[in-house]
Design an enzyme around this catalytic site. Sequence first.
Site, short mmCIF file in Angstrom:
data_model
loop_
_atom_site.label_atom_id
_atom_site.label_comp_id
_atom_site.label_asym_id
_atom_site.label_seq_id
_atom_site.Cartn_x
_atom_site.Cartn_y
_atom_site.Cartn_z
N LYS A 1 2.78 2.27 2.37
CA LYS A 1 2.73 2.86 3.70
C LYS A 1 3.93 2.36 4.49
CE LYS A 1 -1.95 3.74 5.10
NZ LYS A 1 -2.97 3.39 6.10
N LYS B 1 0.82 -1.22 0.00
CA LYS B 1 0.00 0.00 0.00
C LYS B 1 0.85 1.27 0.00
CE LYS B 1 -2.30 -1.15 3.76
NZ LYS B 1 -3.27 -1.09 4.88
#
Length: 128
Positions: A46, A44
């Site tokens: 992240k 993602k």
Amino acid sequence: MKRVITYGTFDVLHYGHINLLKRAKALGDYLIVGLSSDEFNAVKNKKSYYNYEQRKKILESLRFVDLVIPEDNWEQKVSDIKEFRADIFVMGDDWEGKFDFLKEHCAVVYLSRTPDVSSSMTKEFLLG
């Protein structure tokens, strides 16, 4: 017993997270939290300050969280709902509509976010 399931990264836990988790638990009797693994966070794009095991320990210390499970991919939500017999799927309203396809498996509830707080705001303040 009414089971509630939610998902997130829950990095740098703040009162917005606490509000979401408390309100999710209030919808049922048992709260399951799908916690994004470090590998899934990388997919993602992240980066968490705390690793998965540290974030898991933090969540497990909250009295309204009954079970923490790893979230390894986007597709596992249906199988988790079935495996853990979840009655209600909960997410913040910033995800409104994105999980409506789960309504064939359980109720879907989007809770309003706590104003003026987010992980990115908290990290920016703390880390500069």
